[in-house]
Design a protein around this motif. Sequence first.
Motif: not given
Length: 124
Positions: A22-33, A69-79
Amino acid sequence: MIQYRLRTAQSRHQSYVDHRHRPLRFVVGDRVFLQVSHMKGVMRFGRRGKLSPRYTRLFEILRAVRKVAYELALPRALSAIHPVFHVSILRRYVLDESHVLQYDSVELDDRMTFIEELVAILAR
């Protein structure tokens, strides 16, 4: 003749794989682990081995770089980590009302400290 048999075997194997794919598709604004890497002997989050958590906290998707491939909003601690991740190490977050935590308000004094008071003794 050999190529025909090879193509037949490949086609049969592909049908077995595609059956559960099953292909995984995400959209901008989705929250992921984000999945934590499985390195042997490394202590993660105070636990070692199979009891350590598999996924970290929630991250928001900023943009889709490619289909997988998706770009995530990482905190400064993971910069120091590159913010683009493959879809195979992401897991979709499904909103559940039981995940919301209720925090008690903390009363601070003028020095921005608080006094911790004992509520109940649970064991000897």
